[in-house]
Design a protein around this motif. Structure first.
Motif, PDB file in Angstrom:
ATOM      1  N   THR A 241     -34.256  -6.387  -3.838  1.00  0.00           N
ATOM      2  CA  THR A 241     -35.304  -5.455  -4.251  1.00  0.00           C
ATOM      3  C   THR A 241     -36.055  -4.985  -3.012  1.00  0.00           C
ATOM      4  O   THR A 241     -35.900  -5.545  -1.921  1.00  0.00           O
ATOM      5  CB  THR A 241     -36.266  -6.113  -5.245  1.00  0.00           C
ATOM      6  N   GLY A 242     -36.908  -3.957  -3.190  1.00  0.00           N
ATOM      7  CA  GLY A 242     -37.681  -3.388  -2.096  1.00  0.00           C
ATOM      8  C   GLY A 242     -37.037  -2.142  -1.542  1.00  0.00           C
ATOM      9  O   GLY A 242     -35.818  -2.093  -1.356  1.00  0.00           O
ATOM     10  N   TYR A 243     -37.862  -1.128  -1.253  1.00  0.00           N
ATOM     11  CA  TYR A 243     -37.314   0.162  -0.854  1.00  0.00           C
ATOM     12  C   TYR A 243     -38.020   0.733   0.382  1.00  0.00           C
ATOM     13  O   TYR A 243     -37.947   1.933   0.624  1.00  0.00           O
ATOM     14  CB  TYR A 243     -37.396   1.143  -2.043  1.00  0.00           C
ATOM     15  N   GLU A 244     -38.688  -0.129   1.141  1.00  0.00           N
ATOM     16  CA  GLU A 244     -39.306   0.290   2.387  1.00  0.00           C
ATOM     17  C   GLU A 244     -38.922  -0.711   3.483  1.00  0.00           C
ATOM     18  O   GLU A 244     -38.709  -1.897   3.225  1.00  0.00           O
ATOM     19  CB  GLU A 244     -40.837   0.331   2.251  1.00  0.00           C
ATOM     20  N   LYS A 245     -38.843  -0.229   4.700  1.00  0.00           N
ATOM     21  CA  LYS A 245     -38.542  -1.122   5.815  1.00  0.00           C
ATOM     22  C   LYS A 245     -39.613  -2.196   5.907  1.00  0.00           C
ATOM     23  O   LYS A 245     -40.798  -1.923   5.824  1.00  0.00           O
ATOM     24  CB  LYS A 245     -38.474  -0.340   7.123  1.00  0.00           C
ATOM     25  N   GLY A 246     -39.171  -3.418   6.126  1.00  0.00           N
ATOM     26  CA  GLY A 246     -40.093  -4.554   6.205  1.00  0.00           C
ATOM     27  C   GLY A 246     -40.449  -5.130   4.867  1.00  0.00           C
ATOM     28  O   GLY A 246     -41.075  -6.186   4.795  1.00  0.00           O
ATOM     29  N   LEU A 284     -34.989  -9.485  -9.532  1.00  0.00           N
ATOM     30  CA  LEU A 284     -36.121  -9.406  -8.606  1.00  0.00           C
ATOM     31  C   LEU A 284     -36.762  -8.032  -8.694  1.00  0.00           C
ATOM     32  O   LEU A 284     -36.081  -6.999  -8.732  1.00  0.00           O
ATOM     33  CB  LEU A 284     -35.657  -9.650  -7.175  1.00  0.00           C
ATOM     34  N   ARG A 285     -38.115  -8.004  -8.730  1.00  0.00           N
ATOM     35  CA  ARG A 285     -38.866  -6.760  -8.700  1.00  0.00           C
ATOM     36  C   ARG A 285     -40.031  -6.940  -7.722  1.00  0.00           C
ATOM     37  O   ARG A 285     -40.818  -7.889  -7.846  1.00  0.00           O
ATOM     38  CB  ARG A 285     -39.436  -6.413 -10.092  1.00  0.00           C
ATOM     39  N   LEU A 286     -40.147  -6.033  -6.755  1.00  0.00           N
ATOM     40  CA  LEU A 286     -41.253  -6.072  -5.801  1.00  0.00           C
ATOM     41  C   LEU A 286     -42.322  -5.098  -6.263  1.00  0.00           C
ATOM     42  O   LEU A 286     -42.056  -3.922  -6.496  1.00  0.00           O
ATOM     43  CB  LEU A 286     -40.765  -5.673  -4.406  1.00  0.00           C
ATOM     44  N   SER A 287     -43.540  -5.607  -6.405  1.00  0.00           N
ATOM     45  CA  SER A 287     -44.673  -4.763  -6.783  1.00  0.00           C
ATOM     46  C   SER A 287     -45.894  -5.260  -6.025  1.00  0.00           C
ATOM     47  O   SER A 287     -46.356  -6.398  -6.258  1.00  0.00           O
ATOM     48  CB  SER A 287     -44.918  -4.810  -8.286  1.00  0.00           C
ATOM     49  N   GLY A 288     -46.356  -4.442  -5.113  1.00  0.00           N
ATOM     50  CA  GLY A 288     -47.485  -4.870  -4.295  1.00  0.00           C
ATOM     51  C   GLY A 288     -47.093  -6.034  -3.399  1.00  0.00           C
ATOM     52  O   GLY A 288     -46.093  -5.974  -2.662  1.00  0.00           O
ATOM     53  N   ASP A 289     -47.846  -7.095  -3.479  1.00  0.00           N
ATOM     54  CA  ASP A 289     -47.577  -8.281  -2.647  1.00  0.00           C
ATOM     55  C   ASP A 289     -46.868  -9.378  -3.429  1.00  0.00           C
ATOM     56  O   ASP A 289     -46.877 -10.546  -3.001  1.00  0.00           O
ATOM     57  CB  ASP A 289     -48.912  -8.827  -2.088  1.00  0.00           C
ATOM     58  N   TYR A 290     -46.274  -9.032  -4.556  1.00  0.00           N
ATOM     59  CA  TYR A 290     -45.649 -10.049  -5.387  1.00  0.00           C
ATOM     60  C   TYR A 290     -44.183  -9.708  -5.653  1.00  0.00           C
ATOM     61  O   TYR A 290     -43.794  -8.523  -5.772  1.00  0.00           O
ATOM     62  CB  TYR A 290     -46.369 -10.191  -6.724  1.00  0.00           C
TER      63      TYR A 290
END
Length: 992
Positions: A241-246, A284-290
């Motif tokens: 999951t996640g769609y931005e570098k870092g 997995l799902r990324l939302s904010g800092d979680y």
């Protein structure tokens, strides 16, 4: 209603029904795609599958046009927009857009991909409610991946646009391709591509022209690389999951969680295996800092902080607990610039939960949706489709019955003949087809049974050999996905299966990717999957919630009881991917305890496909032989029936003899004799037929001569009028023909003056009249001693016939030494043509008062010296306006010997000789004025006018009669007579 009328009416009804069938058929064809989308099917097979599923009653409810409740089962994935929740279900084939209304889910946007072997592995939606699907297309066996597509559909679900297509030729890609994720994020569609051979991950972004105008190039879709990195050595990706570098995170099949920094380096964060015999977290799902995730077969959604991954927090727990596990979830943060709150949407097999503002402290607002129904628009479309279908089937049934009735009507009126060769072929084709199908069935069944038994033995042997390759103690000791023995066992199972000699032998008949191998651990009486060869990405220790078997043995849920003798077992099960057959061999430790199972399975649908191909090759030769036998049989029958065809070819020509419609002589009859080039029973039949034809010809000749003779005495036209559609021999004394007709009577007035035979004289006279009568559509009723009587349907025809007859007789008289003195009387009124007589003799006769009146009219015409005398009804201008072409004059009302006919009479001088016709036409106005004066009682004036007519036409006997009548009345008045009761009628008692 007679038979021809019924047949014509039935033909019209059948044509109307056929038009209705065509119209409703076109409508159903036009709405076929809509029908399939409404009911979640893409083919007839899918429709049958829906009806025959285990939840048959619910599926039938869904098919009902009257019930708007909808059953949604097996929800796999979910996406959310501002107004809709989109769920993927029906074996990863169908997406429904659901709008929440009063706690229920209204399905307003049913979405169906076109027909084919595919599954939808992921979906997302943008701010404009455009759909984005990750469609994985499979081979005919629905196992191997041949292509991944990212497809965009507009909100109405029509005209999908392929944004990206990636093809494959890799047997290791099973139901999941290299594209493993899909998400609409920041005005673009992001996806991951997993390069299995290089152990690399690529994060890419599709920039769409309509969504990012500043970044488009000539309207093209840009596929931009965002990030590329290597998977940590020795690891395999489980979820990402996640769609931005870092901010890219992935979890491996060993349960290790990694973060990928901006340089593409994988940084280990924690192990999320979850403890002893716990499956790996997924979704997995990324939302904010979680990072949000679920455990397989669990009822909770959890999250960890990306800054402190050791702390696990439960965000949501399904109210039904373990009986309602969560399949997937998504997080909705809004799609506008207003302050955003995180809403969590979770799905189970049959329910949707929406948790508003998951960051809110304390009790959370939870909306539970467990019932669904169709929108009114969808229901109207469903009802419309069902109505058309019912009408179509009803009209088809009625049309088939009507066609049968029409056939029966035709068969009763005209025998329908079918050539014998057609009958023989029609009977032999079903026989040969049945024999062929029966032989093919037994041959195919025999072949399939032998192949199946042989394949079953090989699978059992392969399972036995594979179980020996697994270290039982290592398998028994596995407790976590990160265990060092896990990789060893998985690798041992895979390598043994892929290199087994037995498998190579099987693969000669069945493709390699049809088969798979799996390893299960047995602990505490339960079977726990370690490695599933037919389900890539399945987490070790993730229990199988439901694995239906064929009913003979429950090999998985109660493994200890099913392997009492530690021998291999054979069974089958079904899931959303199809039907599978399996050979399961128990794995035992040194103490002979059951610690695991080695499973060899195959896709039964792929196996069936290959068997069908092989069976088709196998049955080709007997099928060709059967076809050749049928052709030889047909040709032989055709040759043997040559003599029959000769008979049949000439029978149609003999119908001319049998019908008697045309007269033929004895020499011409020889052309109809049937010649047969054979010495068998057909030749005997032909000889008998020739004798019959000759006898029929002779009888018909006698009958025709007799009929022609009879018609001299009883005219055929009279009988036809009385028959009224019946056959002539069916006419009886009860038959009659009554109506308004013209009675035509013509007589010779000087018959006694001729010296020759009256018979010859009358026949010569009738010879002049008869052709004219028949030519004017008249019917001669009878001949009398001095004339004839005829009937005409049309008054004008009678008038024309009278004029023509007179001109013909005038011409005859001019050439004869003894001319005829003749006259004609015409009267239009009610007459009855009937049969009179007793049981020995009948005669056609006209009766009614009009006939007697016409006879008296003929006597009056003789008395007045008028050639053609007609009543006013014959020249009624209101009824027939074409009579002005005839020259005539009114002679007023005449009472002849008290006959009682008090209507004006007319002298049709058009029938007189030219000289007389000219003078009567010249004096017509004076004559008719004199008549009016006479009828008005001005007898002196009438005398003067009649005298004027007589001076110009001394032969005008009618004017002379009226002159004397006027004189007598005038003298009567002078002598004091009373004429107050004067009726204007000329009384005629005798001739001058």
């Amino acid at each position: 209603m007679d038979q021809p009328t019924k047949i014509a009416l039935l033909r019209k009804i059948l044509l109307a029904l056929l038009a209705g069938i065509v119209v409703t058929g076109v409508i159903l064809f036009q709405y076929s795609n809509l029908f399939m989308k409404l009911y979640g099917i893409v083919s007839l097979k899918d429709l049958l599958d829906q009806i025959t599923r285990s939840n048959q009653e619910k599926q039938l409810e869904y098919l009902s046009p009257l019930d708007n409740n909808v059953t949604i089962d097996d929800m796999f994935n979910v996406a959310v927009s501002k107004d809709y929740i989109y769920v993927l279900h029906n074996g990863k084939k169908q997406v429904d857009g659901i709008k929440v209304m009063q706690g229920r889910g209204q399905i307003e946007r049913p979405m169906q991909v076109e027909a084919g072997n595919y599954i939808i592995n992921n979906l997302t939606v943008d701010s404009s409610d455009n759909f984005y699907f990750l469609i994985t297309r499979l081979d005919d066996r629905r196992i191997k991946v041949i292509e991944d597509q990212i497809v965009r559909y507009p909100p109405n679900g029509k005209s999908g646009e392929v944004l990206l297509s990636q093809g494959y030729d890799d047997d290791n890609l099973i139901r999941t391709g290299e594209i493993v994720s899909l998400e609409y994020y920041n005005d673009g569609v992001y996806y991951y591509r997993y390069l299995y051979d290089k152990k690399q991950i690529e994060l890419k972004k599709l920039i769409l022209p309509k969504l990012a105008p500043a970044e488009k190039k000539n309207g093209e879709i840009l596929n931009v690389d965002i990030l590329k990195f290597d998977v940590s050595p020795g690891e395999k990706i489980h979820d990402i999951t996640g769609y931005e570098k870092g901010k890219v995170f992935y979890i491996t099949q060993a349960g290790n969680l990694y973060r990928v920094d901006e340089n593409g380096t994988s940084v280990w964060m924690t192990n999320m295996a979850g403890g002893e015999r716990k499956p790996i977290p997924q979704k997995l799902r990324l939302s904010g800092d979680y990072l949000y995730f679920i455990q397989p077969n669990d009822e909770e959604i959890r999250r960890i902080s990306i800054t402190d991954p050791a702390v696990v927090e439960t965000v949501f727990k399904s109210p039904a607990g373990k009986d309602n596990i969560i399949n997937n979830f998504t997080i909705y943060e809004g799609q506008d610039d207003s302050p955003k709150s995180k809403d969590l949407i979770a799905i189970t097999d049959k329910q949707i939960f929406r948790i508003n503002d998951i960051d809110k402290q304390g009790n959370k607002d939870i909306l539970q949706i467990n019932s669904f129904y169709s929108s009114s628009d969808t229901m109207n479309k469903r009802r419309w489709i069902w109505l058309c279908l019912i009408l179509h089937l009803s009209m088809t049934g009625i049309a088939l019955y009507g066609a049968y009735r029409l056939y029966r009507m035709h068969s009763t009126t005209k025998k329908i003949r079918v050539p014998l060769i057609y009958k023989q072929i029609g009977v032999s084709i079903p026989v040969f087809i049945f024999a062929g199908l029966l032989s093919m069935y037994f041959l195919e069944a025999w072949y399939e049974d032998n192949i199946h038994q042989e394949s079953k033995k090989q699978m059992m042997l392969l399972a036995y050999d594979g179980a020996r390759q697994i270290n039982a103690e290592s398998l028994q000791g596995l407790s976590t996905v990160s265990d060092a023995q896990m990789t060893y066992i998985r690798k041992s199972a895979y390598e043994h299966f892929s290199k087994a000699k037995i498998l190579q032998e099987i693969s000669e008949e069945i493709p390699n990717n049809t088969y798979y191998a799996s390893v299960y651990q047995v602990s505490s009486g339960e079977s726990i999957p370690i490695f599933l060869g037919n389900t890539p990405g399945h987490s070790p220790f993730q229990k199988l919630i439901q694995r239906p078997t064929d009913g003979s043995k429950d090999l998985y849920n109660h493994p200890v009881q099913n392997f009492p003798e530690k021998k291999a077992q054979f069974g089958s099960f079904s899931n959303e991917y199809g039907k599978w057959e399996v050979a399961v061999m128990p794995i035992v430790n040194a103490n002979q305890q059951l610690v695991g199972m080695y499973e060899v399975g195959r896709s039964y649908s792929a196996y069936e496909n290959k068997l069908s191909e092989t069976s088709a090759e196998l049955i080709r030769y007997p099928l060709v032989s059967l076809l050749a036998l049928f052709l030889a049989f047909s040709i032989l029958s055709f040759i043997l029936q040559k003599s029959l065809r000769q008979v049949s070819a000439q029978i149609s020509s003999t119908n001319l003899v049998i019908s008697g419609d045309e007269r033929i002589d004895s020499e011409e009859l020889k052309k109809y004799v049937i010649q047969v080039d054979s010495n068998d029973e057909v030749a005997d039949l032909a000889d008998s037929f020739n004798k019959m034809i000759t006898k029929i010809y002779e009888n018909l000749e006698d009958i025709a001569s007799l009929n022609s003779f009879y018609h001299h005495f009883v005219p055929e036209k009279i009988l036809m009028k009385l028959a009224k559609g019946k056959k002539i021999h069916q006419v009886g004394k009860a038959d009659m023909d009554r109506g308004e007709k013209t009675v035509f009577i013509s007589t010779i007035r000087n018959l006694d003056k001729f010296e020759e035979s009256k018979q010859q004289l009358l026949n010569r006279y009738f010879t002049q009249l008869t052709p004219v009568i028949h030519g004017g559509e008249g019917v001669i009723i009878e001949y009398s001693g001095d004339g004839m009587t005829a009937l005409f349907e049309n008054r004008k025809d009678a008038l024309e016939a009278a004029v023509t007859v007179c001109k013909k007789i005038h011409l005859y008289n001019d050439q004869s030494k003894e001319p005829f003195e003749f006259g004609i009387a015409l009267h239009y009124g009610w007459v009855t043509l009937a049969i009179l007589g007793d049981e020995h003799r009948w005669q056609g006769k006209i009766i009614e008062k009009a006939v007697t009146q016409t006879e008296r009219l003929d006597e009056l015409a003789r008395t007045l010296g008028v050639t053609v005398l007609a009543t006013e009804s014959m020249l009624d201008k209101d009824r027939d306006k074409d009579n002005d072409e005839f020259g005539y004059r009114c002679i007023g009302k005449v009472d002849f010997q008290g006959w009682g006919l008090k209507e004006p009479l007319f002298d049709l001088f058009e029938a007189d000789r030219d000289k007389q016709k000219a003078v009567k036409n010249e004096t017509k106005a004076t004559f008719e004025e004199a008549i009016r004066q006479y009828q008005a009682g001005d007898f002196q004036k009438a005398q003067e006018l009649f005298l004027e007519v007589i001076r110009k036409n001394p032969e005008d006997k009618v004017a002379i009669r009226y002159f004397h009548g006027s004189y007598e009345k005038f003298k009567f008045i002078e002598q004091g007579g009373d004429v107050q009761d004067w009726d204007g009628v000329l009384k005629v008692e005798k001739s001058f």
